[in-house]
Write a protein that holds these residues in place. Structure first.
Motif, mmCIF file in Angstrom:
data_model
loop_
_atom_site.group_PDB
_atom_site.id
_atom_site.type_symbol
_atom_site.label_atom_id
_atom_site.label_comp_id
_atom_site.label_asym_id
_atom_site.label_seq_id
_atom_site.Cartn_x
_atom_site.Cartn_y
_atom_site.Cartn_z
ATOM 1 N N ALA A 1 -12.038 3.100 1.870
ATOM 2 C CA ALA A 1 -12.462 1.888 1.252
ATOM 3 C C ALA A 1 -13.766 2.440 0.487
ATOM 4 O O ALA A 1 -14.490 3.176 0.887
ATOM 5 N N HIS B 1 -16.932 -0.016 10.420
ATOM 6 C CA HIS B 1 -16.044 -1.063 9.845
ATOM 7 C C HIS B 1 -14.800 -0.799 10.915
ATOM 8 O O HIS B 1 -14.363 0.293 11.090
ATOM 9 N N ARG C 1 -9.409 -8.998 6.559
ATOM 10 C CA ARG C 1 -10.220 -8.396 5.494
ATOM 11 C C ARG C 1 -11.592 -9.293 5.270
ATOM 12 O O ARG C 1 -12.830 -8.751 5.324
ATOM 13 N N THR D 1 -17.744 -9.314 1.763
ATOM 14 C CA THR D 1 -17.578 -9.303 3.231
ATOM 15 C C THR D 1 -17.501 -7.882 3.709
ATOM 16 O O THR D 1 -17.643 -7.584 5.035
ATOM 17 N N GLY D 2 -17.455 -6.927 2.722
ATOM 18 C CA GLY D 2 -17.274 -5.571 3.241
ATOM 19 C C GLY D 2 -15.829 -5.170 3.465
ATOM 20 O O GLY D 2 -15.803 -3.943 3.974
ATOM 21 N N GLY D 3 -14.930 -6.202 3.887
ATOM 22 C CA GLY D 3 -13.747 -5.893 4.452
ATOM 23 C C GLY D 3 -12.765 -5.279 3.108
ATOM 24 O O GLY D 3 -13.296 -5.175 1.954
ATOM 25 N N ALA D 4 -11.686 -4.764 3.486
ATOM 26 C CA ALA D 4 -10.703 -4.253 2.316
ATOM 27 C C ALA D 4 -9.262 -4.201 2.825
ATOM 28 O O ALA D 4 -9.016 -4.394 4.333
ATOM 29 N N ILE D 5 -8.542 -4.582 1.932
ATOM 30 C CA ILE D 5 -7.056 -4.377 2.216
ATOM 31 C C ILE D 5 -6.492 -2.969 1.494
ATOM 32 O O ILE D 5 -6.777 -2.937 0.566
ATOM 33 N N LEU D 6 -6.276 -1.937 2.380
ATOM 34 C CA LEU D 6 -6.024 -0.735 1.781
ATOM 35 C C LEU D 6 -4.366 -0.593 1.921
ATOM 36 O O LEU D 6 -3.649 -0.368 2.790
ATOM 37 N N ARG E 1 -4.893 9.386 3.505
ATOM 38 C CA ARG E 1 -5.935 8.604 4.471
ATOM 39 C C ARG E 1 -6.332 7.551 3.197
ATOM 40 O O ARG E 1 -6.510 7.887 2.303
ATOM 41 N N SER E 2 -6.269 6.227 3.749
ATOM 42 C CA SER E 2 -6.908 5.273 2.766
ATOM 43 C C SER E 2 -8.390 5.222 3.088
ATOM 44 O O SER E 2 -8.870 5.239 4.230
ATOM 45 N N LEU F 1 0.662 -1.584 5.968
ATOM 46 C CA LEU F 1 1.987 -0.760 5.906
ATOM 47 C C LEU F 1 3.119 -1.284 5.176
ATOM 48 O O LEU F 1 3.931 -0.831 4.803
ATOM 49 N N ARG G 1 -0.454 2.954 1.173
ATOM 50 C CA ARG G 1 0.727 3.605 1.911
ATOM 51 C C ARG G 1 2.064 3.008 1.862
ATOM 52 O O ARG G 1 2.959 3.547 2.184
ATOM 53 N N VAL G 2 2.026 1.738 1.604
ATOM 54 C CA VAL G 2 3.185 1.003 1.398
ATOM 55 C C VAL G 2 3.974 1.780 0.461
ATOM 56 O O VAL G 2 5.253 1.960 0.497
ATOM 57 N N VAL H 1 -8.307 -3.234 6.402
ATOM 58 C CA VAL H 1 -6.948 -3.251 6.964
ATOM 59 C C VAL H 1 -6.027 -2.291 6.238
ATOM 60 O O VAL H 1 -6.121 -2.208 4.965
ATOM 61 N N GLU I 1 -5.409 7.595 9.878
ATOM 62 C CA GLU I 1 -6.094 6.669 9.328
ATOM 63 C C GLU I 1 -7.292 6.301 10.773
ATOM 64 O O GLU I 1 -8.072 5.677 10.248
ATOM 65 N N ARG J 1 -16.532 0.524 0.443
ATOM 66 C CA ARG J 1 -17.719 0.309 1.176
ATOM 67 C C ARG J 1 -19.010 -0.004 0.112
ATOM 68 O O ARG J 1 -18.847 0.363 -1.170
ATOM 69 N N GLY K 1 -14.575 -8.826 7.442
ATOM 70 C CA GLY K 1 -15.215 -7.426 7.317
ATOM 71 C C GLY K 1 -14.418 -6.281 7.673
ATOM 72 O O GLY K 1 -14.991 -5.037 7.956
ATOM 73 N N MET K 2 -13.315 -6.397 8.085
ATOM 74 C CA MET K 2 -12.307 -5.356 8.607
ATOM 75 C C MET K 2 -11.709 -4.526 7.450
ATOM 76 O O MET K 2 -11.392 -5.145 6.450
#
Lengths: 322, 132
Positions: free
Chosen positions: A118, B5, B30, A94-99, A115-116, B39, A102-103, B36, B55, A120, B33-34
């Protein structure tokens, strides 16, 4: 004021004056690529080798982010102005990401710039975004710049290896001496960190790494003036992290005193220039493949009527290797 | 633009340990396609502002299950104004119907309740980002 409507010249000035919104915006443009990104690169290129660049890499869950947060806290306490580019994978579907880096860095995020990034999808995107982003951060006054990657895939290894100092984080249970001797990530390490050193097997992991380094000596791969140290850490409670910071500084000193720092800078520059040329060649190749003649040749290869070697030479008649 | 994105900062603001919903939302966005930037728990308005700046967030998503939305929602908006940061805020979680109008009037861009299906979450975030 919305910084998004401002021209890049003004953003570069604001970023240098400490406006973090502008720095954040510049990083977005650089990441996206294209004419504005190239313009930013031209405005900031003098900073290509200005800041110290530290690469930190290792498998997912090795404790990199927690270690980075500890290192950053120490740097801030020493009066430095560090920044982090934390790279996480995009979904190939999907091209999405969970970054989520930072947690682990919440305690330092207001004093450092994090800076996170992805990965891509597109080839060469990350390979250009990271040096571009490093320059933007250096031009904004940040130094050192830490690049954190999971070290999976050639591009990520290349990026990390292009740092001045590369730290490879491993954990107990990663495998035995045979794994350690497989070619790849371990070969690019300037500093080894065995994290989660309170876990069973930590000493075995250390011994396997020691053996691998010993064998470098046997095969003549060893740099006689520098041997990567192996640091034992627990990044959760922070033990050993101060020693890692000292090892990174010691490696830096070695680079400066031996004159090898310039080599590292040239390696990084070569990698970036080569990536740009490759990106342009990729477009040329796609164009060459798009024609009707190429299509019929490709079908002939698929049908077993023409050899792929013949088809490739016929479509793209360059033979620099031969 | 295929390379465009949407970048979403997702956070739990204040003392609130219920992070199941926000993790589901992170996955929904996600898979749409976003990108995320997650935090997690116990964030402050300051930490969210810092993250949104660094960010270059297109939108901030707050997950609220502690009945503090009428205090913390406006506090978040005030912190963003203070930082001169023009980023829309979407609140999700447990918000009584009676409070939704007040939140929207205070400047929150959208409120998503517990029953919101995945595509409504995605279309709301897209609409809020495009309407900035």
């Amino acid at each position: 004021m919305n910084v998004r409507s401002l021209p890049v010249e003004q953003l570069v000035e604001m970023s240098a004056a400490g406006d973090r919104r502008a720095t954040g915006r510049l990083l977005t443009i650089v990441e996206r690529g294209g004419p504005d990104a190239d313009h930013i690169t031209e405005l900031t290129h003098a900073f290509s080798s200005r800041a110290r660049v530290v690469g930190i890499t290792g498998a997912p869950g090795a404790g990199k982010s927690t270690l980075v947060a500890r290192l950053i806290a120490g740097l801030v306490a020493d009066g430095e102005h560090p920044a982090v580019l934390a790279v996480d994978p995009s979904s190939p579907l999907t091209g999405g990401a969970i970054l989520g880096d930072r947690v682990r860095m919440s305690e330092v995020e207001s004093v450092a710039f994090i800076r996170s990034v992805a990965t891509r999808g597109h080839a060469g995107g990350l390979a250009l975004a990271i040096p571009g982003g490093t320059r933007v951060l250096a031009a904004a006054g940040f130094d050192p710049i830490v690049i954190e990657t999971v070290g999976v895939g050639q591009v990520e290894v290349d990026i990390t290896a292009a740092a001045d100092t590369t730290v490879v984080v491993v954990t107990p249970g990663m495998g035995d001496a045979v794994q350690a001797n497989k070619a790849g990530l371990l070969e690019v390490a300037d500093v080894f960190v065995v994290n989660k050193a309170d876990r069973p097997g930590a000493d075995d992991t250390r011994r396997d790494l020691e053996l691998m380094l010993e064998l470098s000596h046997v095969t003549g791969q060893e740099d006689a003036t520098y041997r990567p140290p192996i640091m034992m850490t627990n990044s959760l409670d922070g033990s050993g992290v101060g020693a890692v910071a000292a090892a990174i500084s010691a490696h830096r000193l070695h680079l400066v005193e031996s004159g090898m720092l310039a080599d590292r800078h040239e390696r990084r520059a070569r990698f970036e220039v080569a990536t740009r040329i490759q990106a342009r060649l990729d477009i040329t190749v796609q164009e060459a493949l798009a024609g009707d003649d190429s299509m019929s040749l490709i079908r002939a290869v698929a049908a077993g009527q023409v050899a792929p070697t013949t088809a490739a030479l016929s479509i793209f008649p360059f033979s620099p290797v031969l | 633009m295929s390379d465009r994105h949407i970048r979403v900062v997702l956070a739990k603001l204040g003392l609130d340990g219920h992070d199941r919903g926000i993790k589901v939302v992170a996955r929904i966005l996600r898979d749409a396609g976003m990108e995320v930037i997650y935090l997690g728990l116990r964030q402050t308005t300051d930490s969210i502002v810092a993250a949104a700046e660094q960010e270059d967030a297109d939108v901030i998503g707050l997950s609220m299950h502690n009945a503090g939305h009428l205090t913390l929602g406006p506090a978040m908006l005030a912190a963003l104004r203070e930082a001169e940061l023009d980023v829309p805020v979407v609140i999700g979680g447990i918000v009584p119907d009676a409070d939704i109008d007040e939140l929207l009037a205070s400047g929150v861009a959208a409120v998503l309740g517990p029953g919101a299906p995945a595509d409504e979450v995605v279309t709301t975030v897209r609409r809020v980002v495009q309407g900035e």
